[in-house]
Design an enzyme around this catalytic site. Structure first.
Site, PDB file in Angstrom:
ATOM      1  N   HIS A 149       0.839  -1.208   0.000  1.00  0.00           N
ATOM      2  CA  HIS A 149       0.000   0.000   0.000  1.00  0.00           C
ATOM      3  C   HIS A 149       0.872   1.257   0.000  1.00  0.00           C
ATOM      4  O   HIS A 149       0.830   2.070   0.924  1.00  0.00           O
ATOM      5  CB  HIS A 149      -0.942  -0.021   1.203  1.00  0.00           C
ATOM      6  CG  HIS A 149      -1.971  -1.110   1.122  1.00  0.00           C
ATOM      7  ND1 HIS A 149      -1.829  -2.325   1.763  1.00  0.00           N
ATOM      8  CD2 HIS A 149      -3.141  -1.172   0.447  1.00  0.00           C
ATOM      9  CE1 HIS A 149      -2.878  -3.082   1.496  1.00  0.00           C
ATOM     10  NE2 HIS A 149      -3.691  -2.412   0.701  1.00  0.00           N
ATOM     11  N   ASN A 150       1.635   1.413  -1.059  1.00  0.00           N
ATOM     12  CA  ASN A 150       2.609   2.489  -1.152  1.00  0.00           C
ATOM     13  C   ASN A 150       2.284   3.417  -2.326  1.00  0.00           C
ATOM     14  O   ASN A 150       1.220   3.298  -2.944  1.00  0.00           O
ATOM     15  CB  ASN A 150       4.020   1.899  -1.281  1.00  0.00           C
ATOM     16  CG  ASN A 150       4.084   0.868  -2.399  1.00  0.00           C
ATOM     17  OD1 ASN A 150       3.447   1.017  -3.443  1.00  0.00           O
ATOM     18  ND2 ASN A 150       4.838  -0.207  -2.191  1.00  0.00           N
ATOM     19  N   PHE A 151       3.205   4.308  -2.650  1.00  0.00           N
ATOM     20  CA  PHE A 151       2.944   5.296  -3.697  1.00  0.00           C
ATOM     21  C   PHE A 151       2.773   4.638  -5.069  1.00  0.00           C
ATOM     22  O   PHE A 151       1.961   5.096  -5.881  1.00  0.00           O
ATOM     23  CB  PHE A 151       4.083   6.325  -3.745  1.00  0.00           C
ATOM     24  CG  PHE A 151       3.906   7.378  -4.799  1.00  0.00           C
ATOM     25  CD1 PHE A 151       2.870   8.312  -4.714  1.00  0.00           C
ATOM     26  CD2 PHE A 151       4.755   7.447  -5.897  1.00  0.00           C
ATOM     27  CE1 PHE A 151       2.697   9.284  -5.698  1.00  0.00           C
ATOM     28  CE2 PHE A 151       4.597   8.412  -6.873  1.00  0.00           C
ATOM     29  CZ  PHE A 151       3.561   9.338  -6.775  1.00  0.00           C
ATOM     30  N   LYS A 152       3.510   3.567  -5.325  1.00  0.00           N
ATOM     31  CA  LYS A 152       3.360   2.886  -6.619  1.00  0.00           C
ATOM     32  C   LYS A 152       1.971   2.249  -6.739  1.00  0.00           C
ATOM     33  O   LYS A 152       1.391   2.203  -7.826  1.00  0.00           O
ATOM     34  CB  LYS A 152       4.466   1.845  -6.798  1.00  0.00           C
ATOM     35  CG  LYS A 152       5.784   2.435  -7.286  1.00  0.00           C
ATOM     36  CD  LYS A 152       6.779   1.338  -7.637  1.00  0.00           C
ATOM     37  CE  LYS A 152       7.975   1.919  -8.394  1.00  0.00           C
ATOM     38  NZ  LYS A 152       8.738   2.906  -7.654  1.00  0.00           N
ATOM     39  N   HIS A 153       1.448   1.731  -5.609  1.00  0.00           N
ATOM     40  CA  HIS A 153       0.081   1.196  -5.625  1.00  0.00           C
ATOM     41  C   HIS A 153      -0.904   2.332  -5.901  1.00  0.00           C
ATOM     42  O   HIS A 153      -1.845   2.161  -6.698  1.00  0.00           O
ATOM     43  CB  HIS A 153      -0.238   0.531  -4.282  1.00  0.00           C
ATOM     44  CG  HIS A 153      -1.687   0.197  -4.099  1.00  0.00           C
ATOM     45  ND1 HIS A 153      -2.342  -0.764  -4.846  1.00  0.00           N
ATOM     46  CD2 HIS A 153      -2.621   0.711  -3.247  1.00  0.00           C
ATOM     47  CE1 HIS A 153      -3.612  -0.830  -4.459  1.00  0.00           C
ATOM     48  NE2 HIS A 153      -3.808   0.052  -3.499  1.00  0.00           N
ATOM     49  N   HIS A 210      -6.600   7.297  -2.081  1.00  0.00           N
ATOM     50  CA  HIS A 210      -7.398   6.250  -1.429  1.00  0.00           C
ATOM     51  C   HIS A 210      -6.673   5.463  -0.331  1.00  0.00           C
ATOM     52  O   HIS A 210      -7.322   4.839   0.509  1.00  0.00           O
ATOM     53  CB  HIS A 210      -7.964   5.284  -2.477  1.00  0.00           C
ATOM     54  CG  HIS A 210      -7.003   4.209  -2.886  1.00  0.00           C
ATOM     55  ND1 HIS A 210      -5.944   4.438  -3.732  1.00  0.00           N
ATOM     56  CD2 HIS A 210      -6.927   2.904  -2.533  1.00  0.00           C
ATOM     57  CE1 HIS A 210      -5.274   3.320  -3.888  1.00  0.00           C
ATOM     58  NE2 HIS A 210      -5.837   2.373  -3.180  1.00  0.00           N
TER      59      HIS A 210
END
Length: 514
Positions: A226-230, A266
């Site tokens: 659940h990081n920036f790439k996600h 989100h």
């Protein structure tokens, strides 16, 4: 032209002698980044492509290699010794005993730990218990949980020019996020707002959009999934769905702005532990939000904290009524990503689908919730070489949570338990009972999505079903070998005992006398 795209990328990777986790960037003669694919235009000595290799996000060698050196051994040596021992036993005993299988299993397990130590839970090898503002994340042992000032400043430094080819590629579900650095992703997010005409329609100043995205980047944590790439992947899928379904002709710009911005925000400040953990551990978030979607409520709150600052408020030039509508819509969309509400939202969508009306606000609201849900869990709709690494990241985060739950004496989330869940078993049920029913209902409204998101998901289900069967066969074969080995050991032991009695003769039964 007949080669799969992945084969072309592998060829470039080999030619550049790049590692498996390095990022490859290809520039055309004009200096624009272009996609590595079978559709590349032929070049000549006068119009050269430029291939750049960007090292994966680490300071030096993988930590696993450092640990292996520090411990005074390497796994390949251990494996060779084990193979030699196995051959020797096989030659003398006729088959491999169960104990050797167990040793091999332990070596494989330790290898996996060392190779993935960047994402290991702290129960795996070690944990740094340091307190303070730079407390290490339990997932990335070389990085802090929250982004450092250096990381944040780095994403400001970019002069990427996005070619028309990349702009078109950005509108497709096949987009490969792994080929782009965070600093470039920031530019691609700006392109989405620009190409949907949000900049002009809502009078969003470019520097305000940049500051908004910078604050968003800063508030996504360094965790495996659940990081920036996600955040980018979910936003990019939402962006792709808007174009694929021609939503611009069916919904107004405010709704589209709500959906794209909701996707961006989100999972803000997600720390890698789901709602079940928050509630069971009685965390600050669970207490603050009374156990009602604590994470999703927090993501919303952080989003509007960012938007409260004038310099990062992309809605600052809108009317009060427009802002109220956007705020209401973003809250509704982000709260819809709580999976405990999945059946409720899907059932509502199915009930309105036969008479769906784009002029009906209630219908549009439900569709917006469905679209962000689809985007949030859409990894399996992407090519397998893009989707599978995301599953590895998700399992790392899951396993960490179940490890902590065991340590703290909390109920263990079943689908996160490393002792019970395998890679394929985690996906087959999820795809069959969650993904496909959701995607199929959306495709009933937009039949064009069948080929774009449903066909790839069916292929993913077949892939993981076969993987699961292969693991079951391997497990069965191992069990049979172990049983055979045990029965043989028992037979040999019995014969040895009988032999010793026979050799001792009648005198063996006489008691000792002093």
């Amino acid at each position: 032209m007949d080669c799969p795209a992945q084969d072309v990328k592998d060829l470039f990777r080999s030619a550049a002698e790049a590692g498996p986790h390095d990022i490859l960037k290809l520039y055309n003669p004009k200096g624009n980044i272009i996609n590595i694919s079978p559709n590349l235009e032929p070049n000549s000595p006068n119009s050269c492509y430029k291939l750049e290799v960007v090292a994966a996000d680490c300071n030096s060698e993988p930590l696993g290699a450092e640990l292996a050196g520090a411990l005074g051994f390497d796994l390949s040596t251990m494996e060779k010794r084990l193979q030699g021992l196995e051959k020797k036993i096989l030659f003398e005993a006729g088959e491999t005993p169960a104990v050797v299988y167990e040793m091999k299993k332990q070596v494989d397990s330790f290898r996996e730990k060392l190779e993935s130590v960047e994402h290991l839970s702290w129960l795996g090898l070690f944990k740094d218990l340091t307190d303070g503002t730079h407390k290490p994340s339990p997932f990335y042992h070389k990085r802090t949980l929250h982004k450092t000032k250096k990381e944040c400043e780095h994403v400001r430094e970019n002069s990427l020019e996005v070619s028309d080819e990349v702009r078109q590629y950005l509108k497709t579900p096949t987009f490969d996020n792994w080929q782009w650095e965070d600093t470039e992703i920031m530019v691609l997010l700006q392109v989405m707002y620009t190409d949907l005409d949000f900049i002009a329609t809502f009078n969003i100043e470019p520097e305000v959009l940049q500051q908004f995205l910078f604050e968003v980047y800063r508030r996504y944590n360094n965790i495996p999934f659940h990081n920036f790439k996600h955040c980018f992947c979910v936003t990019q899928m939402m962006y792709g769905l808007i174009w694929l379904t021609d939503l611009r002709s069916k919904m107004d710009s405010v709704d589209l702005l709500i959906m794209l911005t909701s996707a961006v925000c989100h999972d803000l400040d997600h720390t890698g532990y789901n709602n079940a953990y928050q509630i069971n551990a009685r965390t600050e978030l669970a207490l603050r939000y009374n156990d009602i979607s604590p994470l999703e409520n927090h993501h919303c709150a952080v989003a509007f904290e960012i938007l409260e600052k004038t310099e990062s408020n992309i809605f600052r030039n809108l009317s009060m009524d427009q802002y109220k509508r956007i705020r209401e819509g973003i809250i509704k969309c982000i709260l819809a990503t709580d999976m405990t509400r999945h059946n409720e939202i899907l059932s509502k969508f199915k009930s309105i689908l036969p008479a769906f009306d784009f002029t009906n606000k209630d219908h549009r609201d439900v569709l917006m919730m469905i679209l962000i849900k689809v985007s949030d869990i859409s990894n399996e709709a992407r090519p397998m070489e893009v989707a599978e690494p995301w599953l590895d990241c998700l399992l790392q985060e899951f396993y960490n949570q179940s490890d902590v739950e065991k340590l703290e004496g909390l109920p263990v989330t079943p689908f996160m338990d490393r002792d019970k869940v395998t890679k394929p078993s985690s996906q087959t049920g999820f795809i069959r009972f969650v993904l496909l029913p959701l995607f199929i209902e959306l495709a009933n409204l937009f039949p064009c999505l069948e080929q774009h998101i449903i066909d790839p998901v069916r292929k993913a289900l077949d892939y993981y079903t076969e993987m699961e069967k292969a693991l079951e066969r391997k497990k069965l074969n191992r069990a049979q070998s172990e049983n055979t080995a045990k029965s043989k050991e028992t037979t040999v032991g019995a014969q040895s005992t009988m032999g010793s009695h026979t050799d001792a003769g009648p005198e063996a039964s006489k008691p000792d006398t002093q």
